[in-house]
Scaffold this active site. Structure first.
Site, PDB file in Angstrom:
ATOM      1  N   ARG A  95      60.360  29.697 -39.811  1.00  0.00           N
ATOM      2  CA  ARG A  95      60.079  28.343 -40.332  1.00  0.00           C
ATOM      3  C   ARG A  95      59.933  28.500 -41.836  1.00  0.00           C
ATOM      4  NH1 ARG A  95      55.970  23.710 -38.225  1.00  0.00           N
ATOM      5  NH2 ARG A  95      57.750  23.474 -36.849  1.00  0.00           N
ATOM      6  N   HIS A 122      65.744  20.844 -37.862  1.00  0.00           N
ATOM      7  CA  HIS A 122      64.761  21.264 -36.848  1.00  0.00           C
ATOM      8  C   HIS A 122      65.456  21.258 -35.483  1.00  0.00           C
ATOM      9  CE1 HIS A 122      61.019  22.283 -35.185  1.00  0.00           C
ATOM     10  NE2 HIS A 122      60.304  21.209 -35.408  1.00  0.00           N
ATOM     11  N   GLN A 125      63.551  21.246 -32.097  1.00  0.00           N
ATOM     12  CA  GLN A 125      62.966  19.937 -31.808  1.00  0.00           C
ATOM     13  C   GLN A 125      64.017  19.032 -31.158  1.00  0.00           C
ATOM     14  OE1 GLN A 125      59.610  18.796 -32.497  1.00  0.00           O
ATOM     15  NE2 GLN A 125      60.355  17.330 -31.020  1.00  0.00           N
ATOM     16  N   ASP A 216      59.084   9.894 -37.246  1.00  0.00           N
ATOM     17  CA  ASP A 216      58.443  11.125 -37.727  1.00  0.00           C
ATOM     18  C   ASP A 216      57.631  10.735 -38.964  1.00  0.00           C
ATOM     19  OD1 ASP A 216      57.757  13.777 -38.288  1.00  0.00           O
ATOM     20  OD2 ASP A 216      59.718  14.290 -39.138  1.00  0.00           O
ATOM     21  N   CYS A 256      58.078  13.659 -32.894  1.00  0.00           N
ATOM     22  CA  CYS A 256      58.016  15.127 -32.809  1.00  0.00           C
ATOM     23  C   CYS A 256      56.595  15.640 -32.942  1.00  0.00           C
ATOM     24  CB  CYS A 256      58.914  15.730 -33.886  1.00  0.00           C
ATOM     25  SG  CYS A 256      58.470  15.221 -35.546  1.00  0.00           S
ATOM     26  N   ARG A 284      59.223  21.266 -25.761  1.00  0.00           N
ATOM     27  CA  ARG A 284      59.510  22.262 -26.809  1.00  0.00           C
ATOM     28  C   ARG A 284      59.594  23.659 -26.200  1.00  0.00           C
ATOM     29  NH1 ARG A 284      58.733  21.586 -32.123  1.00  0.00           N
ATOM     30  NH2 ARG A 284      59.777  23.597 -32.045  1.00  0.00           N
TER      31      ARG A 284
HETATM   32  N1   CP Z   1      57.047  19.180 -33.867  1.00  0.00           N
HETATM   33  C1   CP Z   1      56.707  20.333 -34.461  1.00  0.00           C
HETATM   34  O1   CP Z   1      57.546  21.116 -34.905  1.00  0.00           O
HETATM   35  O2   CP Z   1      55.367  20.555 -34.520  1.00  0.00           O
HETATM   36  P1   CP Z   1      54.668  21.740 -35.327  1.00  0.00           P
HETATM   37  O3   CP Z   1      54.919  21.500 -36.779  1.00  0.00           O
HETATM   38  O4   CP Z   1      53.214  21.645 -34.959  1.00  0.00           O
HETATM   39  O5   CP Z   1      55.271  23.036 -34.894  1.00  0.00           O
HETATM   40  N1  NVA Z   2      59.460  16.254 -40.895  1.00  0.00           N
HETATM   41  C1  NVA Z   2      58.261  16.985 -40.546  1.00  0.00           C
HETATM   42  C2  NVA Z   2      58.375  17.558 -39.185  1.00  0.00           C
HETATM   43  C3  NVA Z   2      57.164  18.281 -38.694  1.00  0.00           C
HETATM   44  C4  NVA Z   2      57.362  18.867 -37.322  1.00  0.00           C
HETATM   45  C5  NVA Z   2      58.024  18.072 -41.572  1.00  0.00           C
HETATM   46  O1  NVA Z   2      58.991  18.739 -41.972  1.00  0.00           O
HETATM   47  O2  NVA Z   2      56.881  18.257 -41.989  1.00  0.00           O
END
Ligand code: CP
Ligand code: NVA
Length: 299
Positions: A95, A122, A125, A216, A256, A284
């Site tokens: 990540r 993502h 997701q 989101d 999400c 997930r």
């Molecule tokens: N939806 C999602 O990716 O959640 P987190 O950021 O908690 O991993």
């Molecule tokens: N768009 C959000 C998604 C979190 C799961 C971010 O990148 O923070």
């Protein structure tokens, strides 16, 4: 060997195979005795826990690493960290902020690299989202012909969702404030899936006939300096009961997570009977397991 940085790294058939593997009752020991490194430059609740448990279910050992623990691009380059992790692990999840960091990893990696969220994409997701929609509407075969409406910021989650939904034959509607929509290149990439795609600045236009209403956060991780300004500019883009009522009669709400109640979604929608956010969060893990089984088969 394959990597998974974005949903359209997969063919439509491969995407369907991963969804089937994620929903399968029997779980192979694809990672028996093997490690998977999970590198997190940003916080996570769902991704870390779902990935760790997916690895465990496949017989493997997940090792979560924070960038300061390895000195990512400070103590050592991303490339050298990647080469090192390849000595011990059968796969690497990351990540990251810049998507280019994932591309740098794939350039030197001898094991599959999985995008666990970047500023651009993502994909894990989106896989879980499609599994959730399929579970609701008669399986993977029931996805084609339905419409998903995404309301809010055209961000990483919106991009992967639009690509994935397009690939399985869904129509895609995206409503954003002016200046927060997809780039022309993004739109071309989404349309290349063959989907019927509409971008608008009107949330009510987007949800008309939609089976899925999705949102989101308005401010993604790394954009915190813009949050006050974004709250102003995104006014009118909250998913409310009134907006849900304008979608198809059997429409579900998806997010999400994490959610900011009162910003992108009202408390009553998030907690209401049309909300599927908890099955979505659980999926997930199932989707991640499907993706890992598939990646291990490709070695
Ligand atoms: N939806 C999602 O990716 O959640 P987190 O950021 O908690 O991993
Ligand atoms: N768009 C959000 C998604 C979190 C799961 C971010 O990148 O923070």
């Amino acid at each position: 060997m394959r990597h998974l940085l974005e949903v359209d790294d997969l063919s439509t058939t491969e995407l369907g195979d991963i969804l089937d593997l994620g929903g399968a009752a029997t779980v192979p020991r694809s990672l028996d005795g093997l490690g998977m490194a999970l590198l997190f430059e940003k916080p996570s609740a769902r991704t870390r826990n779902s990935m760790e448990m997916a690895v465990v279910q496949l017989g493997g050992h997940p090792l979560t690493i924070r960038p300061d623990e390895v000195g990512l691009d400070t103590r050592e380059t991303v490339e050298d960290v990647t080469r090192t992790l390849c000595c011990y692990h059968a796969a690497i999840g990351a990540r990251v902020f810049e998507h280019s960091k994932l591309e740098r990893m794939t350039a030197v990696s001898s094991v599959p690299i999985v995008n666990m969220l970047s500023d651009e994409a993502h994909p894990l997701q989106a896989l879980a989202d499609l599994l959730t929609i399929a579970n609701e509407f008669g399986g993977v075969a029931g996805l084609a012909g339905r419409t998903v409406a995404y309301i809010g910021d055209a961000n990483n989650v919106a991009r992967s969702l639009s690509l994935g939904a397009g690939m399985v034959g869904m129509s895609v509607r995206v409503a954003t404030p002016v200046g927060f929509g997809f780039s022309e290149a993004d739109v071309a990439r989404i349309i290349a899936t063959g989907t019927d795609f509409v971008a608008t600045n009107d949330p009510f236009e987007a949800v008309a006939g939609a089976s899925v209403v999705y949102t989101d956060v308005w401010t993604s991780m790394g954009q915190e300096d813009e949050s006050a300004k974004r709250r102003e500019l995104f006014a009118g883009f909250t998913v409310t009961d009134e907006l849900m009522d304008a979608a198809a009669p059997d429409a579900i709400f998806m997010h999400c997570l994490p959610a900011h109640r009162g910003e992108e979604v009202s408390d009553s929608v998030l907690e209401g009977s049309r909300s599927r956010v908890w099955p979505q969060a659980e999926n997930r893990m199932h989707a991640a397991r499907g993706a890992l089984v598939w990646l291990m088969e490709q070695r």
